[in-house]
Design a protein around this motif. Structure first.
Motif, PDB file in Angstrom:
ATOM      1  N   ASP A  12       0.789  -1.235   0.000  1.00  0.00           N
ATOM      2  CA  ASP A  12       0.000   0.000   0.000  1.00  0.00           C
ATOM      3  C   ASP A  12       0.822   1.286   0.000  1.00  0.00           C
ATOM      4  N   PHE A  13       2.044   1.261   0.539  1.00  0.00           N
ATOM      5  CA  PHE A  13       2.837   2.492   0.606  1.00  0.00           C
ATOM      6  C   PHE A  13       3.142   3.052  -0.791  1.00  0.00           C
ATOM      7  N   PRO A  14       3.535   2.218  -1.770  1.00  0.00           N
ATOM      8  CA  PRO A  14       3.744   2.761  -3.127  1.00  0.00           C
ATOM      9  C   PRO A  14       2.485   3.378  -3.719  1.00  0.00           C
ATOM     10  N   LYS A  15       1.288   2.855  -3.373  1.00  0.00           N
ATOM     11  CA  LYS A  15       0.029   3.451  -3.847  1.00  0.00           C
ATOM     12  C   LYS A  15      -0.088   4.888  -3.347  1.00  0.00           C
ATOM     13  N   ALA A  16       0.281   5.081  -2.072  1.00  0.00           N
ATOM     14  CA  ALA A  16       0.229   6.424  -1.485  1.00  0.00           C
ATOM     15  C   ALA A  16       1.161   7.369  -2.236  1.00  0.00           C
ATOM     16  N   MET A  17       2.331   6.851  -2.669  1.00  0.00           N
ATOM     17  CA  MET A  17       3.299   7.673  -3.402  1.00  0.00           C
ATOM     18  C   MET A  17       2.763   8.065  -4.781  1.00  0.00           C
ATOM     19  N   TRP A  18       2.056   7.151  -5.460  1.00  0.00           N
ATOM     20  CA  TRP A  18       1.460   7.479  -6.757  1.00  0.00           C
ATOM     21  C   TRP A  18       0.376   8.540  -6.598  1.00  0.00           C
ATOM     22  N   MET A  19      -0.455   8.382  -5.572  1.00  0.00           N
ATOM     23  CA  MET A  19      -1.509   9.373  -5.310  1.00  0.00           C
ATOM     24  C   MET A  19      -0.885  10.745  -5.051  1.00  0.00           C
ATOM     25  N   LEU A  20       0.212  10.745  -4.303  1.00  0.00           N
ATOM     26  CA  LEU A  20       0.910  11.992  -3.975  1.00  0.00           C
ATOM     27  C   LEU A  20       1.487  12.649  -5.230  1.00  0.00           C
ATOM     28  N   ALA A  21       2.092  11.857  -6.123  1.00  0.00           N
ATOM     29  CA  ALA A  21       2.689  12.398  -7.347  1.00  0.00           C
ATOM     30  C   ALA A  21       1.627  13.048  -8.235  1.00  0.00           C
ATOM     31  N   ILE A  22       0.461  12.410  -8.349  1.00  0.00           N
ATOM     32  CA  ILE A  22      -0.627  12.948  -9.170  1.00  0.00           C
ATOM     33  C   ILE A  22      -1.138  14.261  -8.582  1.00  0.00           C
ATOM     34  N   MET A  23      -1.346  14.304  -7.263  1.00  0.00           N
ATOM     35  CA  MET A  23      -1.821  15.521  -6.609  1.00  0.00           C
ATOM     36  C   MET A  23      -0.805  16.648  -6.763  1.00  0.00           C
ATOM     37  N   THR A  24       0.490  16.311  -6.633  1.00  0.00           N
ATOM     38  CA  THR A  24       1.557  17.312  -6.761  1.00  0.00           C
ATOM     39  C   THR A  24       1.574  17.913  -8.161  1.00  0.00           C
ATOM     40  N   GLY A  25       1.481  17.051  -9.174  1.00  0.00           N
ATOM     41  CA  GLY A  25       1.491  17.530 -10.560  1.00  0.00           C
ATOM     42  C   GLY A  25       0.321  18.455 -10.850  1.00  0.00           C
ATOM     43  N   PHE A  26      -0.863  18.077 -10.413  1.00  0.00           N
ATOM     44  CA  PHE A  26      -2.054  18.896 -10.638  1.00  0.00           C
ATOM     45  C   PHE A  26      -1.892  20.262  -9.977  1.00  0.00           C
ATOM     46  N   LEU A  27      -1.491  20.242  -8.720  1.00  0.00           N
ATOM     47  CA  LEU A  27      -1.418  21.477  -7.936  1.00  0.00           C
ATOM     48  C   LEU A  27      -0.400  22.459  -8.508  1.00  0.00           C
ATOM     49  N   THR A  28       0.788  21.968  -8.855  1.00  0.00           N
ATOM     50  CA  THR A  28       1.871  22.865  -9.275  1.00  0.00           C
ATOM     51  C   THR A  28       1.634  23.483 -10.649  1.00  0.00           C
ATOM     52  N   VAL A  29       1.293  22.652 -11.627  1.00  0.00           N
ATOM     53  CA  VAL A  29       1.177  23.138 -13.011  1.00  0.00           C
ATOM     54  C   VAL A  29      -0.044  24.044 -13.174  1.00  0.00           C
ATOM     55  N   LEU A  30      -1.217  23.541 -12.812  1.00  0.00           N
ATOM     56  CA  LEU A  30      -2.437  24.339 -13.005  1.00  0.00           C
ATOM     57  C   LEU A  30      -2.505  25.500 -12.020  1.00  0.00           C
ATOM     58  N   GLY A  31      -1.985  25.315 -10.815  1.00  0.00           N
ATOM     59  CA  GLY A  31      -1.982  26.407  -9.824  1.00  0.00           C
ATOM     60  C   GLY A  31      -1.137  27.580 -10.278  1.00  0.00           C
ATOM     61  N   SER A  32       0.040  27.301 -10.850  1.00  0.00           N
ATOM     62  CA  SER A  32       0.920  28.369 -11.347  1.00  0.00           C
ATOM     63  C   SER A  32       0.305  29.080 -12.545  1.00  0.00           C
ATOM     64  N   PHE A  33      -0.330  28.306 -13.428  1.00  0.00           N
ATOM     65  CA  PHE A  33      -1.019  28.888 -14.577  1.00  0.00           C
ATOM     66  C   PHE A  33      -2.096  29.864 -14.090  1.00  0.00           C
ATOM     67  N   ALA A  34      -2.856  29.452 -13.072  1.00  0.00           N
ATOM     68  CA  ALA A  34      -3.930  30.289 -12.534  1.00  0.00           C
ATOM     69  C   ALA A  34      -3.388  31.581 -11.918  1.00  0.00           C
ATOM     70  N   LEU A  35      -2.233  31.503 -11.261  1.00  0.00           N
ATOM     71  CA  LEU A  35      -1.634  32.703 -10.671  1.00  0.00           C
ATOM     72  C   LEU A  35      -1.285  33.721 -11.757  1.00  0.00           C
ATOM     73  N   GLY A  36      -0.832  33.232 -12.910  1.00  0.00           N
ATOM     74  CA  GLY A  36      -0.498  34.122 -14.023  1.00  0.00           C
ATOM     75  C   GLY A  36      -1.707  34.836 -14.590  1.00  0.00           C
ATOM     76  N   VAL A  37      -2.898  34.277 -14.341  1.00  0.00           N
ATOM     77  CA  VAL A  37      -4.134  34.910 -14.813  1.00  0.00           C
ATOM     78  C   VAL A  37      -4.536  36.065 -13.905  1.00  0.00           C
ATOM     79  N   PHE A  38      -4.422  35.864 -12.580  1.00  0.00           N
ATOM     80  CA  PHE A  38      -4.895  36.883 -11.630  1.00  0.00           C
ATOM     81  C   PHE A  38      -3.810  37.863 -11.178  1.00  0.00           C
ATOM     82  N   PHE A  39      -2.531  37.539 -11.435  1.00  0.00           N
ATOM     83  CA  PHE A  39      -1.418  38.436 -11.095  1.00  0.00           C
ATOM     84  C   PHE A  39      -0.707  38.858 -12.382  1.00  0.00           C
ATOM     85  N   ASN A  40      -0.130  40.058 -12.356  1.00  0.00           N
ATOM     86  CA  ASN A  40       0.783  40.469 -13.421  1.00  0.00           C
ATOM     87  C   ASN A  40       2.173  39.966 -13.034  1.00  0.00           C
TER      88      ASN A  40
END
Length: 483
Positions: A238-266
């Motif tokens: 089960d521990f490797p499953k937790a690592m895969w879940m973490l990697a997916i959440m990290t990728g979503f948060l960083t890429v789309l979150g940074s894109f969104a900041l560029g929309v609301f900030f100059n």
């Protein structure tokens, strides 16, 4: 194989892999981490996140999964891995380094907890203008004390805070991203102009390289969940499953979150205090754009407070457990290994608070709260990546001797390719940490730049010195007992 598995019929309560992933998520990435690096690299950070996701994050978290599966009966995490692959002396060096390198971040998290309450109470950033440096340091120490009390007296506080804090932070980030696309869908233009593909390519210069340590710092920390592999029903599986879940959440948060900041900030004209207050500004601006006043701001401020408290709980507990594991006992004064009736290393918590307070007082010599916050934050981009190098060296040694170290989960079947990937991650992590010593928020050649550079050197040296003193005290105690 079966003899290593816990007794499923026993009354012991186990931690499920999604809960472990959420507990790990609160230590790995948050909305703040995205803001910090957006401040350093602008829209170019989106390119950096995407590249790093594939060349660093996934390999890194799969290596943690491999090591966690290999040493599924060890409770010390990376310290136990280093002890098993390199011996007791290296085990202690790693235990101390891992633990002490987390302290600047614990200070940073305690500061952020305080700032979140300031926004909840005032609805703006006025606390940083009104509060003196000494009061900021004092209240940070008070927060440590409160959390030691919580850990000591409230059963399951760690899991409860992690589920609420980690889950809520992921949800509000998804909300921020969704509202960004709703905003663009209405025909509104991003605040950053030009907003083209070329805008997302970073400028590869010394400033970019010196900020890379903070990028790695934002993405590392998954090994903090390793001590809980022994508290899972089937850690090997089960521990490797937790690592895969973490990697997916990290990728979503960083890429789309940074894109969104560029929309609301100059991205070309960012507030000076963006690292300290940027997350709140982001939700404040979003509320203004949608005519909802401060609703999103207060929603985020409450979520941030919960998230930061969860981080503080996990870091105080997991970090101290790692340090006071079987790796370090013979090198530590007896009082430090003392545990309370629930098995919590209470004196270790107090040592954590003491060293964190010293670091906070040293950094409080800077001119204002914003400077203090930025320096402590950037210090993490130095000490934390250096520590992560131990993880990669352990993975390399495990794969070199894979006949001795068996694992149900194998990351990269080809032994030599796995070693090459481990060496690659070690090299970029070590390089980024070294370049991070140079200040990123001050102008080179100024007194402020020199002041921050001196703190970036002195504070890590102080941590190393304390790590040398503790075994000397332990040796003195043993000699006294023999006499």
């Amino acid at each position: 194989m079966g003899k290593n598995l816990p007794d499923i019929d026993s009354k012991k309560s186990y931690i499920s892999w999604p809960v472990v992933a959420l507990m790990d998520f609160v230590t790995v990435i948050g909305f703040d981490d995205i803001v910090y690096n957006f401040h350093n690299q602008g829209l170019g950070i989106v390119f950096t996140w995407i590249v790093m996701l594939f060349v660093f994050v996934v390999p890194y978290e799969m290596m943690v999964g491999h090591l966690g599966s290999t040493f599924d009966t060890e409770g010390g995490g990376v310290t136990s891995w280093v002890r098993a692959t390199g011996g007791n002396v290296w085990g202690y060096i790693c235990a101390w380094t891992v633990w002490v390198s987390s302290l600047p971040y614990i200070v940073d998290v305690a500061n952020s907890t305080l700032i979140s309450f300031g926004w909840l109470i005032n609805g703006n950033s006025s606390m940083s203008d009104k509060m003196s440096n000494s009061m900021f340091a004092l209240l940070t120490a008070v927060i440590f004390t409160i959390f030691i009390f919580i850990q000591h007296y409230l059963r399951n506080s760690l899991q409860i805070l992690s589920i609420i804090g980690g889950g809520a932070m992921f949800i509000v980030t998804i909300l921020y991203v969704i509202m960004t696309f709703v905003y663009l869908g209405k025909g509104n233009m991003p605040h950053t102009q030009p907003f083209t593909v070329k805008s997302f390519i970073p400028k590869f210069d010394m400033h970019y390289l010196s900020t890379f340590g903070l990028v790695i710092f934002a993405m590392n920390g998954s090994e903090f969940a390793a001590p809980y592999v022994t508290e899972m029903k089937d850690g090997k599986r089960d521990f490797p499953k937790a690592m895969w879940m973490l990697a997916i959440m990290t990728g979503f948060l960083t890429v789309l979150g940074s894109f969104a900041l560029g929309v609301f900030f100059n991205a070309h004209h960012l507030p000076n205090d963006l690292k300290m207050n940027g997350s709140y500004y982001a939700f404040q601006y979003m509320g203004q754009e949608f005519g909802m006043g401060k609703f999103y701001l207060y929603l985020f401020a409450f979520t941030q407070a919960m998230y930061m408290m969860a981080q503080l709980a996990v870091l105080l507990d997991a970090g101290t457990r790692m340090f006071l594991s079987d790796t370090a006992k013979e090198y530590l004064p007896k009082g430090l290994t003392k545990t309370d009736k629930r098995g919590l290393p209470i004196n270790g918590y107090w040592l954590t608070t003491g060293i964190c307070t010293i670091i906070m007082v040293m950094s409080a010599t800077l001119p204002n709260m914003n400077s203090i916050f930025n320096q402590l934050l950037n210090l993490n981009g130095i000490v934390s990546p250096y520590t992560t190098c131990f993880l990669f060296s352990s993975f390399i040694l495990v794969r070199l001797h894979d006949d001795k170290f068996k694992s149900d989960f194998v990351y990269i079947k080809n032994k030599y390719l796995a070693i090459l990937v481990g060496a690659w991650c070690f090299a970029i992590t070590f390089g980024a940490a070294t370049l991070g010593i140079f200040p990123t928020d001050e102008k080179p050649g100024t007194a402020a730049w020199t002041h921050v550079l001196s703190l970036n050197i002195i504070e890590p040296l102080l941590m190393i010195a304390i790590g040398i003193i503790l075994p000397l005290i332990a040796r003195y105690q043993r000699r006294k007992e023999l006499n």
